[in-house]
Every structure is written in C-alpha cells, then in structure tokens.
Enzyme design. Sequence first.
Site, mmCIF file in Angstrom:
data_model
loop_
_atom_site.group_PDB
_atom_site.id
_atom_site.type_symbol
_atom_site.label_atom_id
_atom_site.label_comp_id
_atom_site.label_asym_id
_atom_site.label_seq_id
_atom_site.Cartn_x
_atom_site.Cartn_y
_atom_site.Cartn_z
ATOM 1 C CG ASP A 167 -1.799 1.200 1.319
ATOM 2 O OD1 ASP A 167 -2.630 1.358 0.412
ATOM 3 O OD2 ASP A 167 -1.659 1.998 2.268
ATOM 4 C CD GLU A 251 -5.250 0.529 -4.490
ATOM 5 O OE1 GLU A 251 -6.465 0.589 -4.672
ATOM 6 O OE2 GLU A 251 -4.646 1.268 -3.707
ATOM 7 C CG ASP A 332 -1.461 2.874 6.042
ATOM 8 O OD1 ASP A 332 -2.476 3.333 5.465
ATOM 9 O OD2 ASP A 332 -0.672 3.569 6.694
#
Length: 374
Positions: A167, A251, A332
């Site tokens: 993340d 991501e 997170d």
Amino acid sequence: MFGCARVVYNDCLRVRDEAYANEEKINDTEIQRRVITLAKATPERAWLGEVTSVALVQACRDARRAYRNWFDSLQGTRKGPKIRHPKPRRKRGRQSIRLTRNGFTLHGERLYVPKVGDIKVEWSRELPSVPSSVTVIREPDGRYYASFVVERETVPLPSCDREVGIDLGLNALVVTSDGESIPNPRFLRRAQRRLKRAQRALSRKQKGSANRAKARHRVAVLHRKVRDARLDHAHKTALRLVRDNQAVYAEDLAVSGLARTRLAKSVHDAGWAQLLRLIGEKAEQYGRTFHQVGRFTPTSQTCSACGAKDGPKPLHVRSWQCKACGVVHDRDVNAARNVLAAGRAERLNACGGTIRPGAPLARPGETGTHRGVA
Ligand SMILES: [Zn+2]
C-alpha cells in the site's frame, strides 16, 4: 544543439496544430521536411545547419509521439489517465537531445557527438552492451547527464514462496501486507523542507534580478538533491521488495483511491510512480512477478479478514475494528492485504485458475511498463 532540438520540436507542434485546425492531412515525412530541410534554407532557421541532423530528426519523432499520445487519449484508444495537449519546450529548465546509433560514437571513455566533439564522461557504471541510443540532458542546476539505452540480460534469483501486497501511503512510503512499514528517510524529509524554504525565497526576489537567478540556481540544486535522495531510496526499497518476494502486488495509480485525491497528487505522485516503475523493472530483471491491480477496489474500506465493506474512512483514521468479525485493523496493513488478495485473484483469472501461491509466473507485459529514456 539543445536550442535547435527545442525549436524543431516546437515547430513540429505548431505545424501539426495548424494542420489539425485546417483539417489538413499531413504526413510525418512532410512535417520533417518543413521543420528541418526547408527551415534550414530560411534565414530565420539557417543555424539549424550547425548541429547534427540526427538530434533534429529525433526531436521530430518526440513531437510526433507526444502528439499521437494526446490524440489517442482524446479518441479513447489509449489507456490510462487523460493526456493533455503537448506543451512547447521551454528555454529554461531541463533540456535534452536524443541521438540514435549513427548519431554518436564512443571513443574509449569519451562520447563523440558530431559537430560538438569528444565529451568527457564520468561513468557511473560500465555499459553492459553496445548502446542503441544516448540522451544527453542538461538539468536546470547546470549538470549534464548522458543516459544510454542498452540491452541487459535478466538474472533470475532463486525462487521463493513469499508474496506481498503493498500500500503506497502518505505517512509511510510503503506498508506491506506482512505489516512492515517502510518510511521515507529523514534526510529526504529534511531536504524537502529546505527546498520549500528556498522556493519561498525565490518567489520573493525581483523578476530579472541577479539575486533571482542565484535563488533559482539554489532551488535547482535542492531539487536535484531531493530527486537523487528519493530515487536512491526508491531503488533500495524496490530491490528489497523484489528480492524478498516471488510476487509483488500494488494498486495501479490510475485506479487507486488515494492517488486520485488532490493531496496525494501534489505531494507523492511522482514518488509513487517512480517506485512502481522500479519494482516493475527489477522484477523483470530478477525473474520475479510484479502485478498492478487494474480494477478499483475500496482497499481501505474492506475488511481483509472477512471481506465485509465497512464504509469510507477519513485519512486520519489509522486503525479500525470490523463491525462484522471484530478484527482490529491497521488501516494501511489492511489495505495492503486487500491489494495482495485482489492481485492474486486477478492473476488467477488471467491464467485460468492454474496458479498456486509462489508459482513463478512472468508473462511479458505484466511486469510493469518499460519506459525508455524520454
Ligand atoms: Zn471483518
């Protein structure tokens, strides 16, 4: 040569814009003829003849690429964020020229560029193969760099069975699904603070004054220090993640919830994109997998233990308890675990369900983008 390449690039954009406005079809060869061959014959552009034409042709190609990217983005045939109309290159700031194979030679330690001569190079490393092109860059702080495009052999690392989701954060640079937090180092934060101060000082100086020029140089030097520190840290972080894990999931910035906020845009965008690029490159080099989750998933709202959606959480909420299963999550780490799960699911779909965790799976095009030197 920098000036000539810049003028040719800008002329290309102008010719294309005019043709576009007049709905005139004009091919690449014709544009090149107008902005280089014909322009050289006019008194206003006669000085284009003083530099090697390879650099001018490359400037033409850069302009074509920039224009095409914008055009494809307009028509929706290009993936990713919308691209704006290419901006003209400016005299101030970073300057660059690209030379292909026939536009330069290596004379031992020296780089020979026609009509410039032998340039002494301070080599940062040995070239692993014969370079196919070189980009010479002049940074605003007055330093010059030569960046070579070379072929490099992949060196697969022995496989391991760990996989990790990451993340990208505002407080820590990276938080992993294993619960590890990799912060931005102190010296980088300090340099950033100094840069901010120098920028404020610059904005107070009188336009066109000698003090303004000095302040601008100071800002440029600090910019370089921040850039180098960030790049160095990103290299180390990327290498560690790739070395310790068979697969790294992150991501895609285009779909990440946080990367689309204004806050993230201003502060961290560049750092994140750079880190992801490096992870992709290193994964490819060391025979590991890097996969970016391409579909938006509300990673910070979903419980990674039971999958319940718990609703949006403002940025200051650092930990929360799932109402469905009662597990307490670090914001997170929970997001990183969701990235890991989503990444595995996407890879599973992509290869028809034959994947087991830890299985090496490197498909071309999956390990991140390969950007050449711009
Ligand atoms: Zn839960």
